[in-house]
Design a protein around this motif. Structure first.
Motif: not given
Length: 421
Positions: A396-397, A109-111, A113-118, A393
């Motif tokens: 995270w992605l 889920y963290l990846p 969220v990170c890609w959603t922001v990107i 990092f």
């Protein structure tokens, strides 16, 4: 895509039962190859979508792209199948729910969220130029975290995560069935299991029929909240449940499953070819000036049967050829190893490529342009995932993958190994 558990399951098994995994579990080599094919299929679909609805496309290109699109519909259901397979295969009945969910939140889920922001920054800022309006950020970003549209492929993560959160219920139901099957001889238990799966498949087919032919009318007639609930039905785990169940069947009878797909893969091939031709005819028959790809949707009963036959065929072929190794298998294993990171990032790579191709006049070349775009997108996203895996990092992605996943697999118990590379 990932998997998990919650409540303990009593997995004591009769020693000679080939319906159940052995205590010392082998690594399922074909899983990585299946992930590679699923990733490539999804990338091909999205590359085709870049071209098939352009106003200057010629009919021959449109027809060929539609047939390629229909051929690759197995991608997402295959990821669901693999999720069920790995969840049940690696479960030993001793997982703690909250540590399990926490780990999945970090790894998956963290990846997301990170890609959603990107994707949100790329579309809101670069494409729309609206990052200068901070008051609108919470609303648009929060919506993307639940109903992704900028990262149009990311809907899969919230959907598949529902299986992890509800896994204790699935485990309990399957435990009850297994307890009854264990009392039967091997052949009888397999036949009974086949009947159960066939019955559930029939019910699932009815659900697909309702989804295609009744639910759109219900949404229009009922309106309000129910209309929204029905409209977003593709986000709900229940609409992909049969593929998850097939993964569980494979997990609990791996050797029998392998014999089943190997012995019957020629018949699955005939079935797939016939279904594929017929669905192609349906797509073209219901198309006018533009191709109507709705007739290849996941939630249609005919597409469901087509995908199941193709999945069985693909698994059988992979099982037969993967033991021979070779350079081609090594390439697909590499792609499968980084397929999760490639899946998350491939739409971003495609976005960069399309920024170049969209202004071009490609009349007569849309088919070749789509295939070239697919090759560049697949290579670029897997390369990006490999590069990110080298960074501190990177997890995270792209989640846990590559060498890090191998180290985790060595250290972890079988119950903790739910996404083998």
């Amino acid at each position: 895509m990932p998997q998990r558990t919650v409540t303990p399951m009593d997995l004591k098994v009769a020693p000679q039962t080939d319906m159940l995994p052995a205590k010392k579990k082998e690594r399922i080599e074909e899983v990585t190859l299946l992930r590679a094919f699923a990733f490539l299929a999804i990338t091909m679909q999205h590359s085709i979508a870049e071209y098939i609805y352009r106003s200057d496309i010629l009919q021959p290109d449109a027809i060929m792209l539609a047939m390629l699109f229909d051929f690759t519909r197995f991608g997402t259901p295959t990821f669901v199948f693999l999720s069920g397979l790995l969840l049940f295969y690696n479960n030993n009945g001793k997982l703690s729910y909250w540590p399990f969910v926490r780990k999945k939140l970090v790894d998956i889920y963290l990846p997301f969220v990170c890609w959603t922001v990107i994707y949100w920054i790329a579309v809101q800022g670069v494409a729309f130029g609206q990052l200068g309006n901070p008051a609108d950020w919470p609303r648009t970003l929060l919506r993307e975290l639940f109903l992704p549209t900028y990262g149009y492929h990311l809907w899969f993560i919230p959907m598949i995560f529902q299986y992890y959160l509800l896994f204790p219920l699935f485990a309990l139901a399957i435990q009850k069935v297994r307890q009854k099957l264990q009392a039967m001889p091997g052949g009888a238990s397999f036949r009974r299991m086949f009947m159960i799966v066939a019955a559930i498949g029939a019910l699932y087919g009815i659900l697909m029929w309702l989804s295609s032919y009744r639910m759109p009318d219900w949404a229009e007639d009922w309106g309000g909240l129910w209309a929204s609930v029905i409209s977003y039905r593709s986000y709900y785990f229940v609409f992909y449940f049969f593929y998850f169940l097939l993964g569980a069947v494979c997990a609990f009878g791996l050797q029998r499953w392998r014999r089943f797909v190997e012995d019957g893969f020629i018949w699955y091939g005939f079935a797939f070819i016939a279904l594929y031709i017929w669905q192609g005819y349906e797509i073209l028959n219901h198309s006018t000036e533009t191709i109507n790809l709705n007739f290849a949707g996941y939630l249609r009963p005919f597409t469901f049967v087509l995908i199941v036959s193709q999945l069985l065929l693909l698994y059988g072929i992979i099982w037969i050829v993967q033991t021979r190794g070779g350079a081609v298998c090594r390439i697909f294993r590499f792609i499968g190893t980084y397929s999760f990171g490639g899946f998350l990032g491939h739409a971003f790579v495609l976005m960069l490529i399309s920024s170049i191709t969209r202004p071009l006049a490609l009349t007569g070349y849309h088919l070749s342009a789509a295939v070239l775009t697919f090759a560049l997108t697949a290579a670029g996203s897997i390369g990006l995932a490999k590069l990110l895996s080298k960074l501190s990092f990177g997890r995270w992605l792209i989640g846990t993958t590559g060498k890090q996943a191998n180290r985790n697999r060595i250290k972890a118990s079988p119950a903790q190994q739910t996404f083998p590379q």
